[in-house]
Design an enzyme around this catalytic site. Structure first.
Site, short mmCIF file in Angstrom:
data_model
loop_
_atom_site.label_atom_id
_atom_site.label_comp_id
_atom_site.label_asym_id
_atom_site.label_seq_id
_atom_site.Cartn_x
_atom_site.Cartn_y
_atom_site.Cartn_z
N LYS A 1 0.85 -1.20 0.00
CA LYS A 1 0.00 0.00 0.00
C LYS A 1 0.88 1.25 0.00
CE LYS A 1 -2.08 2.47 3.20
NZ LYS A 1 -2.03 3.79 2.53
N THR B 1 2.75 6.18 14.05
CA THR B 1 2.12 5.10 13.29
C THR B 1 2.92 3.81 13.49
OG1 THR B 1 1.70 6.80 11.62
CG2 THR B 1 1.10 4.56 11.04
N GLU C 1 10.81 1.72 9.70
CA GLU C 1 11.73 2.80 9.32
C GLU C 1 10.97 4.10 9.58
OE1 GLU C 1 14.06 5.47 7.91
OE2 GLU C 1 14.68 3.42 8.33
N CYS D 1 13.37 11.90 5.66
CA CYS D 1 13.67 11.53 7.05
C CYS D 1 15.15 11.71 7.37
CB CYS D 1 13.20 10.11 7.35
SG CYS D 1 13.84 8.91 6.19
N GLU E 1 10.28 16.08 15.17
CA GLU E 1 10.44 16.05 13.71
C GLU E 1 9.39 16.97 13.06
OE1 GLU E 1 9.27 12.55 11.46
OE2 GLU E 1 11.13 12.69 10.30
O1 TXE Z 1 2.79 9.17 7.88
P1 TXE Z 1 1.99 7.93 8.34
P2 TXE Z 1 2.21 10.49 7.34
C1 TXE Z 1 6.79 11.30 9.35
C2 TXE Z 1 6.75 12.79 9.29
C3 TXE Z 1 5.34 13.07 8.93
C4 TXE Z 1 4.66 12.02 9.74
C5 TXE Z 1 3.31 11.70 9.31
O2 TXE Z 1 7.07 13.32 10.54
O3 TXE Z 1 4.94 14.34 9.29
O4 TXE Z 1 5.50 10.88 9.61
O5 TXE Z 1 3.29 11.44 7.91
C6 TXE Z 1 0.04 4.21 6.41
N1 TXE Z 1 -1.82 0.84 9.80
N2 TXE Z 1 7.24 10.66 8.15
O6 TXE Z 1 0.94 10.96 7.96
O7 TXE Z 1 0.65 8.31 8.80
C7 TXE Z 1 -0.30 5.42 5.58
O8 TXE Z 1 -1.48 5.22 4.86
C8 TXE Z 1 -1.12 0.64 8.68
C9 TXE Z 1 8.53 10.05 8.20
O9 TXE Z 1 2.18 10.29 5.89
O10 TXE Z 1 2.88 7.20 9.26
C10 TXE Z 1 0.94 5.55 4.72
O11 TXE Z 1 0.87 4.61 3.63
N3 TXE Z 1 -0.68 1.63 7.88
C11 TXE Z 1 8.83 9.26 7.06
C12 TXE Z 1 2.06 5.15 5.67
O12 TXE Z 1 1.43 4.36 6.68
C13 TXE Z 1 -0.96 2.89 8.25
C14 TXE Z 1 8.18 9.51 5.80
C15 TXE Z 1 2.77 6.34 6.33
O13 TXE Z 1 1.79 7.14 6.95
C16 TXE Z 1 -1.69 3.17 9.41
C17 TXE Z 1 6.86 10.07 5.90
C18 TXE Z 1 -2.13 2.08 10.21
N4 TXE Z 1 -2.84 2.25 11.33
C19 TXE Z 1 6.45 10.64 7.05
N5 TXE Z 1 -1.81 4.52 9.52
C20 TXE Z 1 10.20 8.66 6.90
N6 TXE Z 1 10.79 8.17 7.98
O14 TXE Z 1 10.69 8.58 5.79
C21 TXE Z 1 -1.18 5.06 8.46
N7 TXE Z 1 -0.68 4.08 7.67
#
Ligand code: TXE
Length: 481
Positions: free
Chosen positions: A174, A231, A249, A283, A383
């Site tokens: 996904k 998450t 990660e 990140c 962050e």
């Molecule tokens: O991430 P999410 P978001 C950090 C950064 C950002 C924050 C939130 O600080 O502001 O994370 O970003 C899926 N069960 N990073 O909201 O929500 C979601 O659909 C399973 C760091 O985008 O963590 C998406 O596909 N899956 C980072 C993925 O998880 C779930 C890069 C990431 O979403 C879920 C991006 C659940 N319960 C954001 N909830 C890095 N380290 O590179 C959400 N998802």
């Protein structure tokens, strides 16, 4: 825009419930497409297809598996421009960045693991004097889940999928609901490359429904996730009691430590990138800049004047920064800037939205540098994931090391110095999974990638990824001599 659909069992289809989500273009703020709002039913369908495909895929010869993954890499290269345009539009990142980094890296991910799988081997242990030989098989796990974020959409999606497939697993994947388009285009490429039906299934939708269903499905045996730390913690709480293998990660709050004896020009050019590339939404960005006091005043003047020249604008133009991912994210970043001011930080440059006349509703932000007095302030601890860096002087190695290690995160660190002894002392003591000395974002795909503390669990990259996506089984044979 290409119509985004789920790709299940080799076929494109809408969500079974018929629901859709709007896809918003960050550069204009306008809705420009829809994607399926899938739920547990679609994940179940995808898992069933992946389960059915598993016995054939795991027994596909290494040469054949490698050839298919190699063809996917070639097709990504062939379609670099349309993929880059789609990525830039969907995410808001400058087109030049998608052309030079995101899409080439997606093909490298497939090419690298197409080759790596032919070199992956297991170990034998002869118990000398006991007439016993052990050998360890490394079997694919089965159906695995890959969940990726929006910041580097195709780059991170393929970074998980390629090793999972290379190791002989079948996949339910996904992408982020905020950036679904290149994942859809990847499905078309996989079909064209001859990847058998059901081996890779791509399901679109929200994290709380489609993502959650991947984590909860008893037939999905391992989950590789990149995204936010909160998450990640939630996913671990669901998956751990089911004894799933997990790779997490997560976020970073990485220090960029600059000593007066560094190569100044190289440091300055790289620091601009490590601060603001991809609008600071990587990140690995070095969002906390610490500069040795002797250099501090001149660095501050030069850095601010270089930041002033960075161009913000529509991602399809020749710009340094495009749009951030969403209106919510833009507001979150602005609230951190307000918080920094309230805590005594001084905004040296930036701090505001940018009005781009041809795209008045796009999510643009000025690159922002905040001088702080205390490294414990919120803006230097949490962050932000946007074009915002903090700046602070230091007087000694010990002091800066303590400040660098004072955050909950431990993903990467950059150090600028010409003193080799100092760089080794730092490399030993800094709390992070990756240390860059006199460079940044310099990656050899064979090396382990990942963080410690709140930055995650497990490592991706090279053989680490192939080990994650396989289950070792030791066979012990006693024989008569
Ligand atoms: O991430 P999410 P978001 C950090 C950064 C950002 C924050 C939130 O600080 O502001 O994370 O970003 C899926 N069960 N990073 O909201 O929500 C979601 O659909 C399973 C760091 O985008 O963590 C998406 O596909 N899956 C980072 C993925 O998880 C779930 C890069 C990431 O979403 C879920 C991006 C659940 N319960 C954001 N909830 C890095 N380290 O590179 C959400 N998802």
């Amino acid at each position: 825009m290409a119509r985004v659909q789920n790709y299940i069992n080799g076929e494109f289809q809408d969500a079974l419930n018929g629901a859709t989500l709007d896809n918003i273009e960050p550069g204009t703020g306008a809705i420009y497409g829809q994607l399926p709002e899938s739920d547990a039913q679609d994940i179940d369908l995808a898992q069933t297809a992946a389960q059915k495909a598993f016995s054939t895929w795991r027994n596909t010869t290494l040469e054949e598996r490698s050839a298919i993954l190699g063809r996917i890499a070639d097709l990504i290269d062939e379609q670099r421009e349309p993929l880059a345009k789609a990525e830039s539009r969907d995410n808001g990142k400058p087109l030049a960045l998608a052309m030079s980094v995101d899409i080439p890296r997606a093909s490298s991910n497939f090419r690298f693991f197409a080759q790596a799988l032919t070199q992956f081997s297991s170990e034998a242990h002869e118990s000398v004097g006991k007439n016993t030989i052990n050998f360890t098989l490394r079997h694919p796990i089965g159906v695995v889940g890959c969940i990726s974020p929006w910041n580097l959409p195709l780059y991170l999606f393929t970074w998980k999928i390629a090793p999972a497939l290379a190791a002989g697993n079948t996949v339910v994947a996904k992408p982020s609901e905020l950036t679904p388009v290149t994942a859809h285009l990847l499905a078309e490429i996989c079909q064209k490359a001859g990847l058998p039906a059901g081996v890779l299934n791509i399901v679109h939708g929200n994290g709380s429904s489609a993502g959650q269903a991947i984590v909860e499905h008893p037939g999905i045996k391992a989950v590789s996730f990149t995204g936010g730390t909160k998450t990640g913690a939630h996913i671990a709480s669901v998956a751990a009691p089911m004894f799933k293998k997990l790779s997490l990660e997560l976020g970073g709050k990485n220090p960029n430590i600059i000593f007066a004896d560094c190569d100044y020009d190289k440091m300055m050019a790289t620091t601009l990138k490590s601060s603001f590339a991809n609008q600071g939404q990587i990140c690995l960005c070095g969002s906390r800049i610490f500069v040795e006091r002797d250099l501090y005043a001149s660095f501050k003047t030069d850095f601010v004047s270089r930041v002033a020249k960075l161009k913000v604008g529509p991602p399809s133009d020749s710009v340094d920064l495009g749009a951030v991912i969403s209106s919510d994210h833009q507001q979150k970043i602005l609230s951190y800037i307000d918080q920094a001011k309230a805590e005594g930080g001084e905004v040296l440059i930036g701090g505001n939205t940018v009005n781009v006349p041809e795209c008045p509703n796009g999510f643009y932000l000025e690159p922002t540098v905040i001088e702080i007095k205390d490294h414990h302030c919120k803006v230097a601890q949490e962050e932000i994931f946007g074009p915002v860096v903090t700046l602070m002087p230091f007087d000694s190695e010990q002091e800066v090391l303590a400040m660098a290690n004072s955050v909950p995160y431990g993903l990467s660190a950059s150090l600028w110095t010409s003193n080799i002894d100092r760089s080794m002392r730092f490399a030993q003591q800094i709390e992070s999974g990756i240390v860059w000395v006199n460079t940044w974002l310099n990656r050899d795909l064979r090396t382990p990638f990942g963080g410690i503390k709140a930055s995650g669990v497990g490592r991706e990259g090279g053989l680490e990824a192939l080990r994650f996506f396989t289950e070792p089984k030791n066979i012990c044979i006693s024989y008569q001599s």
